[in-house]
Write a protein that holds these residues in place. Structure first.
Motif, PDB file in Angstrom:
ATOM      1  N   TYR D 229      43.764 -23.549  38.263  1.00  0.00           N
ATOM      2  CA  TYR D 229      44.596 -22.495  37.690  1.00  0.00           C
ATOM      3  C   TYR D 229      43.802 -21.667  36.665  1.00  0.00           C
ATOM      4  CZ  TYR D 229      48.134 -20.359  34.701  1.00  0.00           C
ATOM      5  OH  TYR D 229      48.856 -19.487  33.946  1.00  0.00           O
ATOM      6  N   LEU D 230      43.156 -22.343  35.729  1.00  0.00           N
ATOM      7  CA  LEU D 230      42.457 -21.602  34.668  1.00  0.00           C
ATOM      8  C   LEU D 230      41.052 -21.187  35.081  1.00  0.00           C
ATOM      9  CD1 LEU D 230      43.527 -23.666  31.546  1.00  0.00           C
ATOM     10  CD2 LEU D 230      44.390 -21.447  32.273  1.00  0.00           C
ATOM     11  N   ARG D 231      40.578 -21.770  36.162  1.00  0.00           N
ATOM     12  CA  ARG D 231      39.250 -21.481  36.715  1.00  0.00           C
ATOM     13  C   ARG D 231      38.147 -21.744  35.699  1.00  0.00           C
ATOM     14  NH1 ARG D 231      39.204 -15.888  38.924  1.00  0.00           N
ATOM     15  NH2 ARG D 231      41.176 -15.531  37.875  1.00  0.00           N
ATOM     16  N   VAL D 232      38.297 -22.816  34.962  1.00  0.00           N
ATOM     17  CA  VAL D 232      37.258 -23.190  34.014  1.00  0.00           C
ATOM     18  C   VAL D 232      37.328 -24.700  33.804  1.00  0.00           C
ATOM     19  CG1 VAL D 232      38.784 -22.785  32.056  1.00  0.00           C
ATOM     20  CG2 VAL D 232      36.337 -22.819  31.678  1.00  0.00           C
ATOM     21  N   ALA D 233      36.196 -25.295  33.572  1.00  0.00           N
ATOM     22  CA  ALA D 233      36.167 -26.689  33.134  1.00  0.00           C
ATOM     23  C   ALA D 233      35.268 -26.736  31.915  1.00  0.00           C
ATOM     24  CB  ALA D 233      35.602 -27.580  34.230  1.00  0.00           C
TER      25      ALA D 233
END
Ligand SMILES: Nc1ncnc2c1ncn2[C@@H]1O[C@H](COP(=O)(O)OP(=O)(O)OP(=O)(O)O)[C@@H](O)[C@H]1O
Ligand SMILES: Nc1ncnc2c1ncn2[C@@H]1O[C@H](COP(=O)(O)OP(=O)(O)OP(=O)(O)O)[C@@H](O)[C@H]1O
Ligand SMILES: [Mg+2]
Ligand SMILES: [Mg+2]
Lengths: 244, 287, 387, 326, 241
Positions: D229-233
């Motif tokens: 969803y946030l396209r980040v880790a």
């Protein structure tokens, strides 16, 4: 040999120098009620602990149950094999109702499905005389006697071969002790071998077919209850000056 | 040889720091069985109070340390009254008080940020100068810690084991009703244990305030260390806490030497897990 | 017609970076007040809307961004940094939100460079960090060749903190020094976060003293501790610390102990008589908030001002794409130097005439800019602890 | 078996299904999505923490594992995000087995230390393996979800909203099923009377391992979804801040219920966001939430769910220790 | 003659649940009483109310002429009203000797503590053998000994024993009975809760039957009930199980 269901061979349990149980050996005959007595701290509860592995097994010695050595088994496996015990200090699952308690005992100990567990619950609750109206109450709100009934019933769910009771009568009123007496006889009659630790002599002597007296971790005397209680050593160590 | 001595000194300094950080936490944990997650925040508050009195008011570092100690002690009493006492009899006391003290941490840290602002602060050392220990320079302030930590721990240990009041604190932690039945005033005992523990946190914070920087978050690393020390040491007593503090100090110093600063925390945590696997009740805990 | 354009500010107002956060907000407010006092831009006045990103946890950042994006009067969003990854750039670009950012230019580069056309509204005031990696080598060489410093050997010891900024720079420097024939005696890493004891590392350094000791940990508290502990028993080494000495606390905490330390800055305030604007902004900041700005505030101030210039050309704040394109055409002397943007990366351009890499030395509690010569405010002097 | 709580739950989900019709902008939907994610984490955490009494502070590790599994699979291995999300259940469950090894043997506060340590180890692993995980820089520009030509971005989060709701629904149904099963009951048995449970054939170690694994499954999925969803880790997901937020959801919600933490997650997310708009209140809002938690614990030890039950005293009364003697 | 302890119309309970519904009883000076009755009907709660572990919601408790209703437990202990609780309520992680020494906590108990300690060890030699054993590892009967030992260490003026023989071997029960008898003879009145009526009668002057949180019957030594009667007492008068 065939009718010796449980055999304790030279079992010991030591706590940092203290020999709580020290080289105890005896056999339990299938179908009997075996009483276990002894002064406080003589190792009775410890003996139960090391037989059932809850919470520890023996330091040394062997336990044989139905021909198998079980002294190195994990405790839950011993329970599943058919050794059900109760605890001296009242134990309950405070958040679970009687029905729920029996359901999990049936599931884990007896490998019963929901329906079978329900049927068996009805049977065991009937056997111990637990009131139907109290089945839906969280265990923490049960009375002392009801908790004891439930603890015994939960042990019976899996149709164990042996039921081991640690001072079930303590804290009970006279009438309750008398119902307990009848209850245990009925359980025994249904084919369950019973081991009974008890200080309430009326109960112990009325139902035991054989009696073992422990003292300082070792067997002091064993045999016919009526004879054992006349044993001088037993009187000094355990019974005191009380007239029998 | 030089490295070895330097490492030993470093371990000794670390161990003393950890012993100080853990002493108060250990007191309420070993006596009352309450794990105070606000302990680190109390250190922070002690440091800020010390800074205010010493620097903002200008009363000097000694007055600051005293004020930090007393101030944190008072806050400890308030914490006990508001978030520990109501849960004495609760079935999940350990969990619930862990949570309420975590909440207190949040309140204290955020509150400190609102009161003192986000900028770094520092206290002057209590004593100036340097001292040579086995040929290694350490600041006089750190040397003071080397002395203070064992003194405080031994005093606390004697207090809980031998003194009547100290024993009564342990009794309360193990069984409140029974303690009440021999005449111990349970609420007062709780308050006292918390006051002492919080005052020790305040003292530690005030002393740390001239070695490290005073920020609202400054308590979290000491809390972690204290937690490791107390749990690692085992429930046993303050004695095991002291042992664990120095042991971990030395282990850490040697790990820095062997695996470098970077992998030290990793190695320390790994070691801890392994030890707890072998000794589920801590290194000095009884089986 | 007159209306109010909202300008969002993303900032870590809580958590460990709150000091920066406060400055970022202050800087934006400073600019907005100034703009409004002058009657606004193209009939629009401005209002700052602040969104806290806390500890930089992605969902907190995303929520803050969504809150700003959800406001239809939002003209643009300004920050120094909002997350460690700059992932929010994509969220902004998808909504064509004007987004001006400063730090973490490597991350910005990595997100924008593959498809710069998709990010027409996103611009970074901070140039590429490449200069950090390489320029120190010629600068040291020049100092040595001009006899301003006597280097006892050609050894360098480097320690870095495990965060992309510090680590990236440390790696780049190690490479650059290696290529120039230096011997790298130490190349260590500490975990990111508070470091209270550098003595183990310093102990190794003291065994084999290098001519140059570099610490790229940018946290000022750590750097101050490092300096203090180095001075317990200094070696004959020039000490270079990344970024941290530029923060006011560093000086306050280390006092005379840091005299002689060298650091450099990319996209930091260019305080030089040749660039009066920096001092101007600082003075305004100080006048309004009665506290020194460490630079973060001035950056946000400049961001808003650049936006205002672009808006003045476009006129309509809702045409954010056009505003973004105008920002991209900026050519302006600001407090960090002359800003133009590289259309391929959307970063500002670094060079002596653009945004320069500045080298400073701390001398008696003051910062002396000694490189590039064009802006220099003083000369480098060999630190007192060096023989 | 339709208890009153389950009806309440069903009603809640029906209402939630209509939310996107009322709120058409991305912001409110985003808040719901985040709340759903937290609801999944909190209610699953409650399984091990509340039901089984494992003082587990490492639950966010499972979440973080999910986050990084999805990120690495989609970014590095090019796996379709639709497949990456369920894969997170597997990796989280595996990590739970590993964590359970020490936890199964430990009691009380010792569990805190070990789970906390495991969490720290994970952070350090993530940071040090920068080639794989991006280190502190994290992984960005992850692919987004699509169904055929329908892309989940630029739809004002409609697609993500329903996906999150479905995941929450599945997770809740799963938890209700687990909690109602004999296994679920045995958790409370193990929690309250270990020896008695052992003596009735329940393996304490196995129960604890199983409950950790079960509670990790949907937590891992939530992590995977979060990333997609946030396209980040980024490593902040392991942080202490998030942990204490979720933990407060569990406790405010009620540690013995499935529904409580879900409601608390919704309530806290929105309450905290409502306060976020107030200038100068940034720190104060955390204080408000902390105070609220203390108050809930004092006034209703059973959590919000208990307050709700008190407010709506229809149907069967919750079991309170009222009993007349005899 | 003024009673030593006068409990009047006391109501008490736990949270919303009321257990004692206006219970009254009294003890004369130099008198000992016994309490019995079905499980869960409030005997323990009564003792807890007297020692103030439970606060009464109504009624009054007077000890030696002073109203002690609602006083804090330490004040009650200081007054010499000592309660040996039912069951295994000890300090698990304390050693036997530590526990006994600590038990003489109140001011009035600290004088003569050493002598009483010797008495306790003489009464329970088992405890003397195990001075350094942790309380939590004691056997059921040993715990009971320690619990009673603690009460004795408190220098009681009125001793309340809640099921003191629970889990004791017959011999020990007999010995304890004798010891309690001695204590009572030495001038410390007793309140003993027990299910064994014979045991109670051998120690006390009067018995109260407690049911549903009230006293339903008073029995004195003269009218000692036989077995049948006992069964009737439990079952007959409203006590159903
Ligand atoms: N974990 C332990 N550590 C040390 N000693 C122990 C432990 N458990 C039991 N003991 C000691 O072992 C002895 C035997 O205890 P056990 O509980 O078996 O006695 P018991 O015969 O059941 O007595 P009772 O009739 O009083 O219940 C006791 O003296 C007890 O103190
Ligand atoms: N701490 C408590 N909280 C709630 N209810 C309690 C508590 N202690 C006892 N009760 C309840 O109060 C009632 C009276 O209990 P009490 O212990 O006074 O009975 P008792 O007559 O002493 O019984 P016993 O012979 O079993 O000791 C019981 O129903 C019991 O379940
Ligand atoms: Mg026993
Ligand atoms: Mg009772």
């Amino acid at each position: 040999m065939n009718d010796t269901i449980l055999e304790v061979v030279d079992a010991s349990k030591h706590f940092a120098g203290l020999k709580a149980v020290n080289g105890v050996s005896f056999g339990v005959t299938r179908g009997e009620i075996l009483g276990i007595a002894g002064p406080n701290g003589s190792g009775k509860s410890t003996l139960f602990n090391l037989i059932t592995g809850v919470p520890f097994g023996p330091t040394s010695g062997e336990i044989r149950f139905q021909g198998q050595r079980i002294d190195r088994w994990p405790a839950h496996r011993i329970a599943r094999a058919g050794l059900a015990r109760t605890f001296q200090k009242d134990a309950e699952f405070p958040d679970l109702t009687a029905d729920e308690t029996l359901l999990i005992c049936g599931t884990y100990n007896g490998q019963l499905g929901r329906v079978a567990a329900r049927t068996r619950s009805d049977e065991v609750l009937g056997l111990v005389g637990f009131a139907d109206t109290r089945r839906g109450i969280p265990s923490r709100n049960l009375s002392v006697y009801e908790k004891k009934q439930l603890m015994i019933a939960s042990g019976l769910m899996s149709r164990p071969a042996v039921l081991m009771l640690d001072e079930p009568a303590s804290g009970l009123t006279k009438p309750e002790i008398e119902s307990l007496d009848r209850l245990l006889v009925a359980v025994n009659a249904s084919g369950v071998t019973v081991l009974l630790i008890e200080h309430v002599l009326s109960l112990l002597l009325s139902i035991s077919q054989r009696l073992i007296v422990l003292n300082q971790g070792s067997v002091l005397a064993q045999g016919n209850p009526a004879e054992v209680v006349r044993n001088e050593a037993v009187i000094t160590a355990y019974l005191g000056g009380r007239k029998q | 040889m030089d490295t070895l001595l330097a490492t030993l000194v470093s371990g000794l300094v670390l161990g003393s720091l950890y012993a100080l950080m853990a002493s108060g936490l250990s007191l309420v944990w070993t006596t009352l069985g309450v794990f105070n997650f606000a302990h680190g925040a109390l250190m922070m508050v002690g440091a800020f109070i010390a800074w205010t009195v010493s620097e903002a008011v200008g009363a000097g570092p000694v007055a600051g340390v005293v004020a930090g100690t007393l101030g944190a002690g008072l806050i400890g009493i308030v914490i006990e009254r508001l978030v520990i006492r109501p849960f004495y009899a609760s079935r999940n006391m350990l969990l619930v008080t862990a949570m309420t003290t975590l909440a207190v941490t949040i309140i204290l840290e955020r509150g400190a940020q609102m009161i003192w602002g986000p900028r770094l602060k520092q206290l002057p050392p209590l004593v100036d100068g340097e001292i040579r220990l086995f040929g290694n320079a350490i600041s006089a302030h750190e040397a003071l810690l080397l002395v203070a930590a064992p003194v405080i721990l031994i005093a606390l240990w004697r207090f809980t084991v031998s003194s009547k009041i100290g024993r009564s604190l342990r009794a309360v932690g193990q069984n409140q009703d029974s303690a009440a039945l021999i005449g111990v005033d349970v609420p007062t005992a709780f308050a006292l244990a918390f006051a002492i523990s919080a005052a020790l946190a305040g003292l530690t914070g005030a002393l740390l305030g001239s070695i490290r920087f005073i920020t609202p978050a400054m308590g979290s690393e000491p809390l972690t260390k204290a937690m490791i020390v107390v749990i690692f040491g085992g429930l046993g007593s303050l004695g095991s806490t002291a042992g664990a503090a120095y042991l971990i100090g030395f282990i850490e110093a040697f790990l820095v030497l062997w695996v470098g600063l970077y992998w030290t925390p990793f190695a320390l945590f790994l070691l801890m897990i392994l030890v707890l696997l072998l000794r589920p009740n801590g290194i000095f805990g009884k089986r | 017609y007159a209306d109010t354009v909202k300008l969002g500010v993303l900032a870590p107002l809580t958590g460990p970076a709150a000091a920066d956060g406060q400055e970022i907000v202050n800087g934006a407010k400073l600019a907005v007040d100034e703009l409004n006092a002058a009657g606004g831009i193209a009939g629009h006045t401005f209002e700052v809307v602040v969104a806290d990103v806390g500890d930089g946890n992605p969902d907190k950042v995303a929520t803050a961004v969504e809150r700003l994006l959800g406001d239809h009067d939002m003209g643009g969003v300004f920050t120094n940094y909002a997350s460690s990854t700059n992932f929010e750039i994509e969220m902004m670009a998808e909504q064509d939100m004007v987004y001006m950012i400063a730090a973490n230019s490597q991350q910005t580069h990595d997100i924008i460079a593959p498809n710069p056309e998709n990010f027409s509204t996103v611009w970074s005031l901070t140039p590429s960090y490449d200069g950090y990696n390489t320029e120190i080598v010629p600068v040291i060489k020049e100092l040595s060749e001009t006899g301003k410093i006597k280097l006892p050997n050609k050894k360098v010891a480097i320690i870095s903190s495990d965060n992309p900024y510090s680590k990236g720079i440390a790696e780049g420097m190690a490479k650059a020094f290696g290529a120039d024939g230096w011997e790298i005696t130490q190349n260590d890493l500490v975990p990111f976060g508070e470091v209270s004891d550098w003595r183990a590392f310093l102990g190794k350094v003291r065994k084999d003293p290098p001519a140059l000791l570099i610490n790229t940990d940018y946290l000022s508290a750590n750097a101050a501790t490092f300096m203090t502990q180095f001075m317990e028993n200094p070696t004959d080494s020039l000490v270079f610390i990344q970024y941290a000495p530029s923060v006011p606390e560093f000086l306050k905490l280390t006092k005379e102990k840091s005299s002689g330390v060298v650091y450099n800055m990319l996209g930091g305030l260019l305080l030089s008589p040749k660039n009066p604007r920096a001092q101007e902004v600082l003075d305004k900041y100080k006048a309004k908030y009665n506290i020194e700005s460490g630079g973060a505030g001035a950056l946000t101030y400049e961001e808003v001002m650049i936006y205002a210039d672009a808006l003045a050309k476009v006129g309509d704040p809702t045409k954010r794409r056009e505003v973004g394109e105008q920002i991209g055409k900026t050519d302006k002397q600001t407090s960090i130097g002359r800003i133009t943007f590289d259309p391929a990366t959307h970063l500002s351009v670094q060079n002596t005439d653009g945004v320069p890499l500045q080298f400073y030395q701390i001398q008696d509690g003051k910062r002396v800019l000694f490189y590039p010569g064009k802006y220099a405010t003083g000369d480098f002097v060999q630190p007192a602890w060096m023989k | 078996m339709m208890t009153r709580n389950n009806l309440l739950l069903l009603a809640l989900f029906v209402v939630l299904a209509f939310v996107p019709q009322i709120f058409t902008d991305g912001y409110v939907r985003h808040l719901f999505i985040i709340a759903f994610i937290y609801a999944i984490i909190a209610s699953n955490w409650n399984l091990s923490l509340g039901h089984c009494g494992i003082f587990n502070f490492g639950h966010m590790t499972f979440f973080g594992i999910g986050v990084y599994t999805a990120a690495i699979l989609t970014k590095t291995a090019g796996v379709n995000p639709w497949l990456a999300i369920p894969a997170c259940a597997v990796t989280a469950a595996i990590s739970a087995v590993i964590m359970a090894a020490p936890v199964a043997r430990l009691k009380g506060i010792y569990v805190v230390l070990v789970t906390f340590a495991v969490n720290q180890l994970m952070v350090q692993l993530v940071l040090s393996q920068a080639d794989l995980t991006g280190g502190a820089k994290g992984l960005v520009r992850l692919p987004f979800l699509t169904i055929g030509d329908y892309s989940f971005i630029r739809d004002y989060k409609l697609g993500y909203y329903y996906l999150a709701l479905v995941l929450l629904g599945l997770s809740t149904a799963f938890l209700i099923l687990v909690a109602g099963s004999p296994f679920g009951k045995s958790l409370k048995a193990v929690r309250d009377a270990e020896d008695y449970a052992t003596a009735r054939g329940i393996s304490v170690a196995r129960t604890r391992i199983s409950v950790l694994v079960l509670s990790a499954i949907f937590t891992g999925i939530a992590g995977g979804f979060y990333t997609v969803y946030l396209r980040v880790a980024s490593p902040e997901v392991f942080g202490f801040g998030t942990m204490s937020l979720v933990l407060s959801m569990v406790l405010i919600g009620g540690i013995n219920s499935v529904l409580g933490p879900v409601i608390a997650a919704l309530a806290l997310t929105f309450a905290s966001e409502a306060m976020a708009g107030i200038g100068g209140f940034e720190d104060a809002r955390y204080i408000v939430i902390a105070v609220a938690m203390i108050l809930v614990l004092r006034l209703a030890p059973g959590g919000l769910i208990q307050i709700l039950e008190r407010l709506a005293p229809t149907g069967q009364k919750p079991a309170t220790p009222t009993r007349s003697p005899a | 003659m003024m009673p030593l302890l006068d409990v009047r119309d006391v109501q008490a309970g736990y949270g919303d649940m009321r257990v004692l519904h206006g219970l009254s009883l009294h003890i004369g000076p130099q008198e000992s009483i016994g309490l019995f009755g079905p499980n869960g009907h409030g005997k323990t709660t009564l003792l807890k109310t007297i020692s103030s572990l439970v606060r009464p919601t109504a009624g009054s408790i007077t000890f030696d002429g002073t109203d002690i209703t609602g006083r804090k437990p330490p004040a009650i202990v200081e007054a010499g009203l000592i309660h040996a609780p039912q069951g295994n309520t000890l300090f698990g992680n304390m050693r036997i000797a530590e526990t006994l020494e600590l038990a003489a906590f109140s001011k009035r108990a600290s004088t003569g503590a050493q002598r009483r300690l010797d008495d306790v060890y003489a009464l329970f030699p088992r405890l003397a053998e195990r001075k350094t054993q942790l309380a939590k590892t004691l056997s059921g009967g040993e715990r009971q000994m320690l619990s009673i030992g603690c009460a004795l260490m408190c220098a009681p003026r009125l001793l309340m024993l809640d099921e003191p023989t629970l889990g004791l071997s017959p011999r020990l029960k007999e010995e304890l009975g004798a010891a309690i008898g001695e204590i009572s003879k030495s001038g410390v009145p007793l309140i003993v809760v027990e299910q064994d009526i014979e045991f109670l009668l051998s120690l006390t002057d009067r018995l109260y039957l407690v049911e549903h949180g009230v006293v339903v019957r008073e029995i004195d030594r003269a009218s000692a009930p036989d077995h049948e009667e006992v069964m009737r007492l439990y079952f007959g008068e409203g006590g159903t199980h």
